[in-house]
Design a protein around this motif. Structure first.
Motif, PDB file in Angstrom:
ATOM      1  N   TRP A 196       0.951  -1.171   0.008  1.00 51.58           N
ATOM      2  CA  TRP A 196      -0.044   0.057   0.099  1.00 51.58           C
ATOM      3  C   TRP A 196       0.930   1.219  -0.153  1.00 51.58           C
ATOM      4  CZ3 TRP A 196      -0.670   4.041   3.289  1.00 51.58           C
ATOM      5  CH2 TRP A 196      -1.881   5.218   2.891  1.00 51.58           C
ATOM      6  N   LEU A 197       2.214   1.265   0.863  1.00 52.48           N
ATOM      7  CA  LEU A 197       2.814   2.429   0.996  1.00 52.48           C
ATOM      8  C   LEU A 197       3.518   2.384  -0.448  1.00 52.48           C
ATOM      9  CD1 LEU A 197       4.443   1.577   4.335  1.00 52.48           C
ATOM     10  CD2 LEU A 197       2.986   3.603   3.626  1.00 52.48           C
ATOM     11  N   ALA A 198       3.867   1.554  -1.258  1.00 56.14           N
ATOM     12  CA  ALA A 198       4.465   1.403  -2.617  1.00 56.14           C
ATOM     13  C   ALA A 198       3.598   2.272  -3.393  1.00 56.14           C
ATOM     14  CB  ALA A 198       4.919   0.188  -2.906  1.00 56.14           C
ATOM     15  N   ALA A 199       2.287   1.718  -3.554  1.00 54.00           N
ATOM     16  CA  ALA A 199       1.306   2.352  -4.291  1.00 54.00           C
ATOM     17  C   ALA A 199       1.014   3.682  -4.173  1.00 54.00           C
ATOM     18  CB  ALA A 199       0.066   1.593  -4.121  1.00 54.00           C
ATOM     19  N   LYS A 200       1.075   4.297  -2.925  1.00 52.67           N
ATOM     20  CA  LYS A 200       1.263   5.662  -2.670  1.00 52.67           C
ATOM     21  C   LYS A 200       2.260   6.479  -2.729  1.00 52.67           C
ATOM     22  CE  LYS A 200      -3.099   5.714  -0.982  1.00 52.67           C
ATOM     23  NZ  LYS A 200      -4.214   6.561  -1.707  1.00 52.67           N
ATOM     24  N   GLY A 201       3.531   5.888  -3.284  1.00 49.85           N
ATOM     25  CA  GLY A 201       4.506   6.632  -3.512  1.00 49.85           C
ATOM     26  C   GLY A 201       5.355   6.956  -2.328  1.00 49.85           C
ATOM     27  N   ASP A 202       5.242   6.391  -1.255  1.00 44.69           N
ATOM     28  CA  ASP A 202       5.878   6.597  -0.044  1.00 44.69           C
ATOM     29  C   ASP A 202       6.998   5.676   0.281  1.00 44.69           C
ATOM     30  OD1 ASP A 202       6.972   6.975   2.630  1.00 44.69           O
ATOM     31  OD2 ASP A 202       5.019   6.763   3.768  1.00 44.69           O
ATOM     32  N   GLU A 206       7.819   2.619   2.792  1.00 42.97           N
ATOM     33  CA  GLU A 206       7.912   1.197   2.083  1.00 42.97           C
ATOM     34  C   GLU A 206       9.056   0.542   2.747  1.00 42.97           C
ATOM     35  OE1 GLU A 206       9.065  -0.741  -2.175  1.00 42.97           O
ATOM     36  OE2 GLU A 206       8.361   1.482  -2.011  1.00 42.97           O
ATOM     37  N   ARG A 207      10.151   1.243   2.652  1.00 45.82           N
ATOM     38  CA  ARG A 207      11.475   0.459   3.260  1.00 45.82           C
ATOM     39  C   ARG A 207      11.526   0.223   4.459  1.00 45.82           C
ATOM     40  NH1 ARG A 207      13.818   4.344  -0.430  1.00 45.82           N
ATOM     41  NH2 ARG A 207      13.994   6.005   0.833  1.00 45.82           N
ATOM     42  N   ALA A 208      11.088   1.169   5.486  1.00 42.02           N
ATOM     43  CA  ALA A 208      10.815   0.779   6.895  1.00 42.02           C
ATOM     44  C   ALA A 208       9.936  -0.353   7.279  1.00 42.02           C
ATOM     45  CB  ALA A 208      10.267   2.049   7.669  1.00 42.02           C
ATOM     46  N   ALA A 209       9.044  -0.424   6.301  1.00 41.82           N
ATOM     47  CA  ALA A 209       8.029  -1.629   6.617  1.00 41.82           C
ATOM     48  C   ALA A 209       8.432  -2.904   6.141  1.00 41.82           C
ATOM     49  CB  ALA A 209       6.524  -1.164   5.773  1.00 41.82           C
ATOM     50  N   VAL A 210       9.151  -2.785   4.926  1.00 38.83           N
ATOM     51  CA  VAL A 210       9.713  -3.982   4.301  1.00 38.83           C
ATOM     52  C   VAL A 210      10.876  -4.616   5.475  1.00 38.83           C
ATOM     53  CG1 VAL A 210      11.436  -4.666   2.605  1.00 38.83           C
ATOM     54  CG2 VAL A 210       9.354  -3.574   1.733  1.00 38.83           C
ATOM     55  N   GLN A 211      11.582  -3.820   5.860  1.00 40.23           N
ATOM     56  CA  GLN A 211      12.629  -4.084   6.931  1.00 40.23           C
ATOM     57  C   GLN A 211      12.109  -4.718   8.024  1.00 40.23           C
ATOM     58  OE1 GLN A 211      15.734  -3.827   6.274  1.00 40.23           O
ATOM     59  NE2 GLN A 211      16.472  -5.021   7.881  1.00 40.23           N
ATOM     60  N   ALA A 212      10.890  -3.924   8.823  1.00 38.61           N
ATOM     61  CA  ALA A 212      10.333  -4.671   9.880  1.00 38.61           C
ATOM     62  C   ALA A 212       9.671  -5.702   9.905  1.00 38.61           C
ATOM     63  CB  ALA A 212       9.159  -3.292  10.428  1.00 38.61           C
ATOM     64  N   LEU A 213       9.127  -6.103   8.559  1.00 35.79           N
ATOM     65  CA  LEU A 213       8.172  -7.471   8.081  1.00 35.79           C
ATOM     66  C   LEU A 213       9.304  -8.494   7.646  1.00 35.79           C
ATOM     67  CD1 LEU A 213       5.217  -5.834   6.395  1.00 35.79           C
ATOM     68  CD2 LEU A 213       5.184  -7.092   8.712  1.00 35.79           C
ATOM     69  N   GLY A 214      10.508  -8.037   7.701  1.00 37.22           N
ATOM     70  CA  GLY A 214      11.476  -9.070   7.162  1.00 37.22           C
ATOM     71  C   GLY A 214      11.544  -9.537   5.847  1.00 37.22           C
ATOM     72  N   LEU A 215      10.936  -8.543   5.103  1.00 33.48           N
ATOM     73  CA  LEU A 215      10.638  -8.971   3.368  1.00 33.48           C
ATOM     74  C   LEU A 215      11.719  -8.498   2.636  1.00 33.48           C
ATOM     75  CD1 LEU A 215       6.832  -8.098   3.475  1.00 33.48           C
ATOM     76  CD2 LEU A 215       8.075 -10.240   3.325  1.00 33.48           C
ATOM     77  N   ALA A 216      13.006  -7.986   3.181  1.00 33.12           N
ATOM     78  CA  ALA A 216      14.010  -7.153   2.452  1.00 33.12           C
ATOM     79  C   ALA A 216      14.539  -8.195   1.237  1.00 33.12           C
ATOM     80  CB  ALA A 216      15.188  -6.912   3.235  1.00 33.12           C
ATOM     81  N   GLY A 217      14.785  -9.242   1.423  1.00 32.83           N
ATOM     82  CA  GLY A 217      15.392 -10.208   0.365  1.00 32.83           C
ATOM     83  C   GLY A 217      14.236 -10.566  -0.611  1.00 32.83           C
ATOM     84  N   GLU A 218      13.051 -10.831  -0.198  1.00 34.59           N
ATOM     85  CA  GLU A 218      12.006 -11.145  -1.208  1.00 34.59           C
ATOM     86  C   GLU A 218      11.596  -9.632  -2.037  1.00 34.59           C
ATOM     87  OE1 GLU A 218       7.490 -12.312  -0.727  1.00 34.59           O
ATOM     88  OE2 GLU A 218       8.849 -13.483   0.154  1.00 34.59           O
TER      89      GLU A 218
END
Length: 467
Positions: A196-202, A206-218
């Motif tokens: 959702w953050l990516a779709a909003k251009g944030d 987006e990077r902070a959420a990806v890091q918090a969710l452990g999705l960085a590699g994917e």
């Protein structure tokens, strides 16, 4: 070791998402079924007519319809996380009003807010889980939502049985606030959906959420395409998309499956099970409540089986065979009502519930998540889900009146006819999507392939006639 376990349980992103899914499902299941075990007590307290009983049941379902209808636009504008918190706030208010002593009006308003909460959560929690869970765990985590719903239903059936006479009915209904508060607390420990953050251009969020969710590699390996991320806003998807290829046909298929799901009789059985068992000859009170609890247990076990079998046996065979088994179970109920055989009626309802949990229960949700193209997935799911709640409300508001007009056998006979219609419909239109890539299904839909050919066939192309 115990300390490390609790630290992992609190801070592991995947576990927090699982807790959210489970608490959302429990809220859903308990909320829709909790009225069944206390409806007779409410009828006595307020001296209710048949129509008033149906209104108390149905007002929650109408709230669910409103919540599901607005979930897409609200979550698109404000985000998944604030929408879940909004839902929890509505639920907390609703469940606080019910035991607050405001009489029948407080009960109706409270159940309306509880329904709004359930409708919002039914859309947004699975959506959030799908967007934030690593791909290798996504199917299992989202499937837990349906399992948690059945556990919530089982808890709703068990509470009046366990606390009969010990707790008044407003407190029994108000217990729904517990999973609602748990859902809110867990949401506060999670970030916004990075998609959702990516779709909003944030990009920073987006990077902070990806890091918090452990999705960085994917995320690095397969970042979302910003122009393809759906936000649930029809304007983003484009009104023209709904007319492309077979998208309209997919909308028809998914909506029809939800209509068949709700007209099969499942909602009448979930909401009015103790009353049905009394009609079949079980004594009112503990015996009827115990039989109802037995149905809830069958529902849980069959849902576990469905999760295990859906990717092994396929969607189409389960829908066809499950609908046929539902019809057979309802036929046994009709025989039981006609020949005063209550235990045959219990067995027939158990067969019906088990078959439903393997077929028309979960599979319309699976198919709609697979068949709608990504650009209209949220708006398509919202329309199909709203259709589901609308027909759910129809049954909630009319079931007792139908039994009064046609008798239990006549009413169950109407549901049996719908199950047979479901068999014919699934034979004619439902594709097999097991093992098909979402990208291939989307290509087939946008290319305008007939419904039966959208998923292809495992082991070879679909050579069935075009429909």
């Amino acid at each position: 070791m115990i300390r490390n376990y609790w630290k992992y349980a609190l801070y592991s992103p995947i576990l927090r998402i699982i807790y959210l899914v489970i608490s959302g499902g429990l809220t859903f299941g308990f909320g829709i079924a909790s009225i069944s075990g206390v409806l007779d007590l409410i009828k006595i307290d307020f001296n209710l007519s048949e129509m008033s009983e149906q209104a108390i049941v149905g007002v929650l379902v109408l709230g669910c319809f409103v919540g599901a209808s607005i979930a897409g636009p609200v979550s698109a504008r404000w985000g998944r996380r604030p929408t879940i918190l909004l839902a929890a706030g509505c639920g907390a208010l609703g469940y606080a009003l019910i035991p607050a002593g405001y009489g029948l009006g407080g009960l109706l308003v409270g159940r309306s807010f509880a329904g709004l909460c359930i409708g919002l959560l039914s859309m947004v929690v699975p959506m959030y889980a799908a967007e934030t869970t690593p791909a290798r765990h996504r199917g299992a985590v989202v499937s837990l939502f349906q399992l948690a719903i059945t556990l919530g239903i089982l808890a709703a059936y068990g509470a009046p049985l366990a606390f009969a006479g010990a707790l008044p009915w407003p407190i029994l209904l108000g217990l729904g606030i517990l999973p609602v508060c748990l859902c809110a607390l867990i949401t506060l420990l999670l970030p916004e959906s990075p998609r959702w953050l990516a779709a909003k251009g944030d990009r920073e969020g987006e990077r902070a959420a990806v890091q918090a969710l452990g999705l960085a590699g994917e995320w690095q390996a397969s970042p979302p395409s910003f122009d393809r991320v759906s936000t649930g806003n029809p304007a983003n998807a484009g009104h023209g998309m709904i007319r492309r290829g077979s998208v309209n046909a997919v909308l028809f298929l998914c909506s029809a499956l939800f209509v068949l799901q709700n007209l099969s009789g499942i909602d009448g059985i979930l909401y009015y099970a103790p009353r049905i068992f009394q009609e079949l000859g079980f004594p009112a009170g503990t015996a009827a409540l115990a039989a109802t609890f037995g149905l809830g247990l069958v529902n849980v076990l069959a849902t576990i089986a469905a999760i295990a079998l859906v990717d092994r046996l396929g969607r189409r065979p389960l829908l066809i065979l499950g609908s046929a088994a539902m019809a057979a179970g309802l036929a046994a109920v009709i025989l039981a009502a006609g020949f005063d055989l209550p235990w045959l009626g219990l067995a027939g309802l158990a067969i019906f519930i088990a078959a439903f949990a393997l077929s028309l229960g979960p599979l319309p949700y699976v198919l709609m998540s697979e068949l709608f193209p990504s650009e209209v997935r949220e708006s398509g799911i919202a329309m199909a889900s709203a259709t589901s709640w609308l027909f759910n409300a129809l049954i909630a508001f009319t079931f007792l009146s139908m039994v009064a007009a046609f008798g239990l056998s006549g009413t169950i006979g109407l549901f049996l006819a719908i199950c047979l219609l479901s068999v014919i419909f699934c034979l004619a239109f439902v594709p097999e999507t097991r093992g098909a890539r979402l990208e291939d299904i989307e290509t087939a839909v946008l290319a305008g392939r007939p419904l039966r050919q959208l998923g292809g066939q495992i082991g070879g192309p679909d050579t069935s006639p075009a429909r």
